[in-house]
Design a protein around this motif. Sequence first.
Motif, mmCIF file in Angstrom:
data_model
loop_
_atom_site.group_PDB
_atom_site.id
_atom_site.type_symbol
_atom_site.label_atom_id
_atom_site.label_comp_id
_atom_site.label_asym_id
_atom_site.label_seq_id
_atom_site.Cartn_x
_atom_site.Cartn_y
_atom_site.Cartn_z
ATOM 1 N N PHE A 241 4.508 -10.574 6.825
ATOM 2 C CA PHE A 241 5.663 -10.318 7.107
ATOM 3 C C PHE A 241 5.530 -9.044 8.453
ATOM 4 C CE2 PHE A 241 9.623 -7.828 6.972
ATOM 5 C CZ PHE A 241 10.821 -8.940 6.639
ATOM 6 N N PRO B 239 8.783 12.209 4.314
ATOM 7 C CA PRO B 239 7.440 12.764 3.645
ATOM 8 C C PRO B 239 7.021 13.604 4.402
ATOM 9 C CG PRO B 239 7.783 10.188 3.605
ATOM 10 C CD PRO B 239 8.669 10.621 4.484
ATOM 11 N N LEU C 148 -4.521 8.398 3.931
ATOM 12 C CA LEU C 148 -4.421 10.022 4.054
ATOM 13 C C LEU C 148 -5.940 10.492 3.585
ATOM 14 C CD1 LEU C 148 -2.445 12.002 5.466
ATOM 15 C CD2 LEU C 148 -2.477 13.054 3.752
ATOM 16 N N ASP D 24 4.786 -7.497 3.380
ATOM 17 C CA ASP D 24 3.705 -6.842 4.141
ATOM 18 C C ASP D 24 3.176 -7.514 5.262
ATOM 19 O OD1 ASP D 24 2.309 -3.914 2.981
ATOM 20 O OD2 ASP D 24 1.271 -5.097 4.688
ATOM 21 N N ILE D 25 2.656 -6.902 6.209
ATOM 22 C CA ILE D 25 1.856 -7.797 7.298
ATOM 23 C C ILE D 25 0.574 -8.056 6.651
ATOM 24 C CG2 ILE D 25 0.662 -5.695 8.312
ATOM 25 C CD1 ILE D 25 1.478 -7.247 10.978
ATOM 26 N N ARG E 5 0.710 -1.278 -0.027
ATOM 27 C CA ARG E 5 0.027 -0.205 0.092
ATOM 28 C C ARG E 5 0.885 1.223 -0.102
ATOM 29 N NH1 ARG E 5 -1.517 -3.593 3.000
ATOM 30 N NH2 ARG E 5 -3.181 -4.813 2.373
ATOM 31 N N GLY E 6 0.458 2.413 -0.310
ATOM 32 C CA GLY E 6 0.772 3.601 -0.130
ATOM 33 C C GLY E 6 2.193 3.999 -0.729
ATOM 34 N N ILE E 7 2.990 4.553 -0.029
ATOM 35 C CA ILE E 7 4.319 5.136 -0.469
ATOM 36 C C ILE E 7 5.295 3.751 -0.759
ATOM 37 C CG2 ILE E 7 6.779 5.975 0.441
ATOM 38 C CD1 ILE E 7 4.814 7.891 2.165
ATOM 39 N N SER F 292 9.257 1.020 4.281
ATOM 40 C CA SER F 292 8.366 1.768 4.330
ATOM 41 C C SER F 292 7.083 1.306 5.133
ATOM 42 C CB SER F 292 7.627 1.882 2.940
ATOM 43 O OG SER F 292 6.691 2.797 2.695
ATOM 44 N N VAL G 294 7.159 -6.522 10.817
ATOM 45 C CA VAL G 294 8.563 -5.910 10.995
ATOM 46 C C VAL G 294 8.964 -5.909 12.336
ATOM 47 C CG1 VAL G 294 8.709 -4.850 8.673
ATOM 48 C CG2 VAL G 294 7.719 -3.462 10.889
ATOM 49 N N THR H 126 1.316 13.223 2.579
ATOM 50 C CA THR H 126 1.186 12.422 1.528
ATOM 51 C C THR H 126 0.021 11.813 1.191
ATOM 52 O OG1 THR H 126 3.868 12.088 1.816
ATOM 53 C CG2 THR H 126 2.688 10.764 -0.030
ATOM 54 N N VAL I 178 12.047 5.166 5.533
ATOM 55 C CA VAL I 178 10.821 6.145 5.515
ATOM 56 C C VAL I 178 10.640 6.494 6.928
ATOM 57 C CG1 VAL I 178 8.667 6.750 4.710
ATOM 58 C CG2 VAL I 178 10.018 5.012 3.301
ATOM 59 N N ALA I 179 11.039 7.900 7.151
ATOM 60 C CA ALA I 179 10.930 8.626 8.237
ATOM 61 C C ALA I 179 9.873 9.598 8.153
ATOM 62 C CB ALA I 179 12.173 9.431 8.792
ATOM 63 N N SER I 180 9.902 10.682 8.603
ATOM 64 C CA SER I 180 8.699 11.534 8.449
ATOM 65 C C SER I 180 8.950 13.175 9.024
ATOM 66 C CB SER I 180 7.352 11.373 9.398
ATOM 67 O OG SER I 180 6.280 12.407 9.378
HETATM 68 N N1 LIG Z 1 1.110 9.081 4.115
HETATM 69 C C1 LIG Z 1 1.846 10.153 4.845
HETATM 70 O O1 LIG Z 1 1.336 11.273 4.799
HETATM 71 C C2 LIG Z 1 3.139 9.985 5.423
HETATM 72 C C3 LIG Z 1 3.943 11.043 5.910
HETATM 73 C C4 LIG Z 1 5.114 11.041 6.447
HETATM 74 C C5 LIG Z 1 5.612 9.551 6.604
HETATM 75 N N2 LIG Z 1 4.940 8.729 6.059
HETATM 76 C C6 LIG Z 1 5.391 7.082 6.453
HETATM 77 O O2 LIG Z 1 5.519 6.485 5.285
HETATM 78 C C7 LIG Z 1 5.449 5.204 5.648
HETATM 79 C C8 LIG Z 1 4.339 4.458 4.479
HETATM 80 O O3 LIG Z 1 3.048 4.931 4.894
HETATM 81 P P1 LIG Z 1 1.997 5.147 3.938
HETATM 82 O O4 LIG Z 1 1.446 6.556 4.143
HETATM 83 O O5 LIG Z 1 2.119 4.757 2.598
HETATM 84 O O6 LIG Z 1 0.998 4.328 4.780
HETATM 85 P P2 LIG Z 1 -0.135 3.146 4.136
HETATM 86 O O7 LIG Z 1 -0.861 2.606 5.351
HETATM 87 O O8 LIG Z 1 -0.693 3.363 2.958
HETATM 88 O O9 LIG Z 1 1.134 1.730 4.054
HETATM 89 C C9 LIG Z 1 1.844 1.235 5.147
HETATM 90 C C10 LIG Z 1 1.922 -0.256 4.719
HETATM 91 O O10 LIG Z 1 2.546 -0.885 6.047
HETATM 92 C C11 LIG Z 1 2.160 -1.884 6.203
HETATM 93 N N3 LIG Z 1 2.431 -2.427 7.666
HETATM 94 C C12 LIG Z 1 1.828 -1.701 8.878
HETATM 95 N N4 LIG Z 1 2.204 -2.218 9.818
HETATM 96 C C13 LIG Z 1 3.063 -3.072 9.467
HETATM 97 C C14 LIG Z 1 3.943 -4.287 10.130
HETATM 98 N N5 LIG Z 1 3.877 -4.414 11.349
HETATM 99 N N6 LIG Z 1 4.863 -5.145 9.415
HETATM 100 C C15 LIG Z 1 4.834 -5.201 7.925
HETATM 101 N N7 LIG Z 1 3.876 -4.116 7.290
HETATM 102 C C16 LIG Z 1 3.237 -3.344 8.044
HETATM 103 C C17 LIG Z 1 0.473 -1.957 5.796
HETATM 104 O O11 LIG Z 1 -0.303 -2.992 5.821
HETATM 105 C C18 LIG Z 1 0.760 -1.160 4.719
HETATM 106 O O12 LIG Z 1 0.617 -1.766 3.374
HETATM 107 C C19 LIG Z 1 5.264 4.983 6.894
HETATM 108 O O13 LIG Z 1 6.243 4.638 7.578
HETATM 109 C C20 LIG Z 1 4.576 6.178 7.599
HETATM 110 O O14 LIG Z 1 4.817 6.455 8.766
HETATM 111 C C21 LIG Z 1 3.755 8.769 5.559
#
Ligand SMILES: NC(=O)c1ccc[n+]([C@@H]2O[C@H](COP(=O)([O-])OP(=O)(O)OC[C@H]3O[C@@H](n4cnc5c(N)ncnc54)[C@H](O)[C@@H]3O)[C@@H](O)[C@H]2O)c1
Length: 257
Positions: A53, A176, A184, A35-36, A14-16, A81, A55, A179, A132-134
């Motif tokens: 998986f 990021p 979001l 991914d979990i 998912r996502g990033i 990520s 983490v 995002t 991937v921090a923030s």
């Molecule tokens: N979207 C934003 O605005 C934003 C901003 C700054 C940082 N981030 C960071 O970017 C990264 C990705 O976030 P995103 O926005 O894509 O979120 P998202 O929820 O779309 O994706 C996160 C993914 O991580 C997986 N996940 C969650 N817990 C897990 C675990 N214990 N083990 C393995 N996989 C796991 C989820 O199933 C999901 O597929 C994160 O670290 C988030 O903190 C996001």
Amino acid sequence: MGADGIVLVTGGSRGIGAATATLLAEQGRRVVIADIAPEPLAGTPAILWPAPFDVADETAVASGIAGIEAAHGPITGLVNSAGVFGKMHPVERVRMDQWDREVNIDLRGTFLVARGVGVRMAARRHGAIVNVASVAGMTSGPIHAYTAAKAGVIQITQTLAAEWGRTGVRVNAVSPGFTRTAALEAGIASGALNKRLLESPTALNRMVEPIEVAQAIAWLLSPMSSGVTGINLPVDAGFIAGSTWAAYGGLPEASGA
Ligand SMILES: NC(=O)c1ccc[n+]([C@@H]2O[C@H](COP(=O)([O-])OP(=O)(O)OC[C@H]3O[C@@H](n4cnc5c(N)ncnc54)[C@H](O)[C@@H]3O)[C@@H](O)[C@H]2O)c1
């Protein structure tokens, strides 16, 4: 880093993570997503590691990494990520089980996977890692565990870069800003987040697209950034640059033309 080996993307369903896995696969890298909640990415050749998986689970991370390398070859690129967002609370209402969950996944999980993969890369003297921090780890907000966890991710990025630098393994972070992932967007649709308040403090007056974070990650994994290690690269549409301007009456609007 050459085009050999695989890139492992955690949180890749998912996502990033998904945007990054898709971009890297389009660029010709062999990508494995873990991914979990594993789900394949439609329309890309990225390979799904089908077992969940987690983490934050030390034993599962060790066996997962060994299994992925046995099945698909050496990991030469890692994108950490996987993560969960911070729950917003006044400090006196922060629940410590929620604190532990965020720190366990976002900080401890990032460390466990980076260490598990990094020691293998270091032994082979080859590889690049992007955490991937923030921007939340560089600023403050009412997400007490998340900001601390992400600041920790920025810190371990530097430490691991120094740890493995003599082997040629590079470790960097991206931070990021807000995002526009599905998660979001759902927060905005539910009313928990206000789109205007996310956008207006940024210099560019908008949210970041997942592909923009993916492009920065792809650069940090590639030989194009061969001299870069231990950095934290904000990809934030100017959130850090712009957010203090409210104190001076706000950011100027575009003029002329
Ligand atoms: N979207 C934003 O605005 C934003 C901003 C700054 C940082 N981030 C960071 O970017 C990264 C990705 O976030 P995103 O926005 O894509 O979120 P998202 O929820 O779309 O994706 C996160 C993914 O991580 C997986 N996940 C969650 N817990 C897990 C675990 N214990 N083990 C393995 N996989 C796991 C989820 O199933 C999901 O597929 C994160 O670290 C988030 O903190 C996001």
